[in-house]
Design an enzyme around this catalytic site. Structure first.
Site, PDB file in Angstrom:
ATOM      1  N   ARG A  44       0.827  -1.354  -0.080  1.00 34.45           N
ATOM      2  CA  ARG A  44      -0.079   0.028  -0.004  1.00 34.45           C
ATOM      3  C   ARG A  44       0.957   1.332   0.084  1.00 34.45           C
ATOM      4  O   ARG A  44       2.012   0.925   0.035  1.00 34.45           O
ATOM      5  CB  ARG A  44      -1.216   0.105   1.187  1.00 34.45           C
ATOM      6  N   GLY A  45       0.300   2.279  -0.111  1.00 35.70           N
ATOM      7  CA  GLY A  45       1.037   3.544  -0.332  1.00 35.70           C
ATOM      8  C   GLY A  45       1.154   3.791  -1.986  1.00 35.70           C
ATOM      9  O   GLY A  45       1.585   2.874  -2.726  1.00 35.70           O
ATOM     10  N   ALA A  46       0.944   5.116  -2.484  1.00 36.12           N
ATOM     11  CA  ALA A  46       0.885   5.465  -3.878  1.00 36.12           C
ATOM     12  C   ALA A  46       2.012   4.913  -4.493  1.00 36.12           C
ATOM     13  O   ALA A  46       2.096   4.059  -5.456  1.00 36.12           O
ATOM     14  CB  ALA A  46       0.580   6.805  -3.955  1.00 36.12           C
ATOM     15  N   GLN A 172      -2.267   2.963   9.752  1.00 39.94           N
ATOM     16  CA  GLN A 172      -0.911   3.213   9.344  1.00 39.94           C
ATOM     17  C   GLN A 172       0.072   3.792   9.879  1.00 39.94           C
ATOM     18  O   GLN A 172       1.237   3.663   9.911  1.00 39.94           O
ATOM     19  CB  GLN A 172      -1.110   3.564   7.848  1.00 39.94           C
ATOM     20  N   ASP A 213      -1.805  10.808  -2.367  1.00 33.86           N
ATOM     21  CA  ASP A 213      -2.192   9.762  -3.377  1.00 33.86           C
ATOM     22  C   ASP A 213      -2.374  10.353  -4.752  1.00 33.86           C
ATOM     23  O   ASP A 213      -2.325   9.493  -5.688  1.00 33.86           O
ATOM     24  CB  ASP A 213      -3.328   8.932  -2.769  1.00 33.86           C
ATOM     25  N   LYS A 223      -5.057  10.264   2.663  1.00 38.97           N
ATOM     26  CA  LYS A 223      -5.633   9.339   3.488  1.00 38.97           C
ATOM     27  C   LYS A 223      -6.792  10.254   4.410  1.00 38.97           C
ATOM     28  O   LYS A 223      -6.589  11.450   4.815  1.00 38.97           O
ATOM     29  CB  LYS A 223      -4.618   8.879   4.387  1.00 38.97           C
TER      30      LYS A 223
HETATM   31  O1  MRU Z   1      -4.646   3.311   1.877  1.00 42.62           O
HETATM   32  P1  MRU Z   1      -3.141   3.417   1.524  1.00 42.62           P
HETATM   33  O2  MRU Z   1      -2.370   2.858   2.917  1.00 42.62           O
HETATM   34  O3  MRU Z   1      -2.403   2.948   0.333  1.00 42.62           O
HETATM   35  O4  MRU Z   1      -3.101   4.905   1.947  1.00 42.62           O
HETATM   36  C1  MRU Z   1      -2.201   5.728   0.930  1.00 42.62           C
HETATM   37  C2  MRU Z   1      -1.131   6.329   1.727  1.00 42.62           C
HETATM   38  O5  MRU Z   1      -0.276   5.745   2.141  1.00 42.62           O
HETATM   39  C3  MRU Z   1      -1.228   7.850   2.400  1.00 42.62           C
HETATM   40  O6  MRU Z   1      -2.377   8.292   2.003  1.00 42.62           O
HETATM   41  C4  MRU Z   1      -0.144   8.503   2.081  1.00 42.62           C
HETATM   42  O7  MRU Z   1      -0.088   9.417   2.980  1.00 42.62           O
HETATM   43  C5  MRU Z   1       0.269   8.761   0.562  1.00 42.62           C
HETATM   44  S1  MRU Z   1       0.939   7.602  -0.068  1.00 42.62           S
HETATM   45  C6  MRU Z   1       2.852   8.063  -0.092  1.00 42.62           C
END
Ligand code: MRU
Length: 322
Positions: A44-46, A172, A213, A223
């Site tokens: 997870r995470g963009a 997270q 994201d 998030k």
């Molecule tokens: O749902 P996730 O854990 O994939 O959420 C995305 C994120 O990790 C966050 O929104 C984050 O702050 C940006 S991605 C570097």
């Protein structure tokens, strides 16, 4: 600890659903394994989703699959982080998908290091920095976006403190960001999401640095909970920075056109597997917020820091305010 790696034509993903208490890698041998890992947030995470998706395309290529068809399936895994679409299209256009995926893997690390260098310039000695969710090494191949900025400031020798919002409902912040900071020996405190405003009101927060994201026309998506943090930061005059690489920019859509993922109600109904709310409770579980540009002090990129007002027609971002 690597978020992911490629070895002998297999993709290894650190299972983030088990962190920080269990360290286990999921081995992906097919693109379908990668889709499942993205949907279930094992990865997870963009930026991490983007690079994992690129390797998913590489697995499909090695298996002789129809890449156009696979691309549609992979893009369907999650809707909000634009890196997923960017990565799949980039691999689709490449001569050799595997070489391109490996290239993107290395590029992500370099990008985050440059972003960290630019971002560290706005962090002062003695700052306490609040962050939300996990925009760390675990959200990328390595180093991180928002936590990359914090890492870089720490590497420069600045004494800083970090406050992590726990980030309900998937935690997270509590599970991943706190863990990353502890591994770097950066002083860190965990708070419930609702305490962010209180701490800013007490004057305990000097900067907010979060990831994104998607950076789109008019602001960013990040998030759920990010909007409340941004509003509180504005009210208490705390600079609010967003760290995001170019792969997170969507120059076509407005923040209000972004599809916001709605996740499983079960994430909200209980805690650690135990039902908390009455049986039959109706739930809304949007997983992302959009934060308009007027709440953002600056966007930290690998090319420098962009001010959403002064650079409102920046060619890179086209972040016009409305
Ligand atoms: O749902 P996730 O854990 O994939 O959420 C995305 C994120 O990790 C966050 O929104 C984050 O702050 C940006 S991605 C570097």
């Amino acid at each position: 600890m690597k978020t992911m790696y490629w070895k002998d034509d297999l993709l290894y993903l650190l299972d983030q659903t088990l962190l920080p208490h269990e360290i286990e890698y999921l081995v992906c041998g097919t693109y379908q394994d990668v889709i499942t890992a993205i949907k279930t947030m094992i990865v997870r995470g963009a930026p991490a989703i983007g690079v994992a998706a690129a390797f998913g395309m590489a697995l499909a290529y090695l298996a002789g699959e129809d890449l156009e068809e696979v691309a549609c399936q992979i893009k369907d895994a999650r809707p909000t982080a634009v890196n997923l679409f960017w990565a799949v299209d980039r691999v689709l256009d490449a001569e050799d998908p595997l070489i391109e995926a490996l290239h993107m893997y290395e590029e992500d690390i370099q990008t985050n290091r440059s972003m960290g260098k630019h971002g560290a310039a706005v962090i002062d000695e003695g700052d306490t920095i609040l962050t939300h969710c996990n925009a760390g090494a675990l959200a990328c191949v390595d180093y991180g976006t928002a936590l990359g900025v914090i890492r870089a400031a720490h590497e420069e020798g600045k004494n800083i403190n970090v406050i992590c919002d726990e980030t309900r409902p998937v935690l997270q912040g509590a599970r991943l960001s706190v863990w990353e900071m502890q591994q770097e020996n950066i002083p860190v405190k965990l708070i419930v999401d609702g305490a962010a405003g209180r701490l800013m009101q007490e004057g305990q927060v000097n900067k907010v640095v979060i990831g994104a994201d998607r950076v789109a026309k008019g602001g960013i998506a990040n998030k759920i909970g990010s909007l409340m943090v941004a509003l509180a930061a504005k009210r208490f005059n705390v600079p609010f920075y967003v760290a995001a690489p170019k792969s997170t920019f969507d120059n076509e859509n407005s923040i209000y056109d972004i599809e916001i993922e709605e996740r499983n109600p079960g994430e909200v109904l209980g805690f650690a597997g135990c039902q908390a709310a009455p049986i039959g409770t109706e739930v809304r579980n949007p997983s992302f917020d959009v934060v308009p540009s007027d709440l953002i002090t600056g966007i930290i990129t690998e090319e420098g820091i962009v001010d959403p007002f002064k650079d409102s027609f920046h060619p890179l971002i086209n972040l016009f305010y409305f």
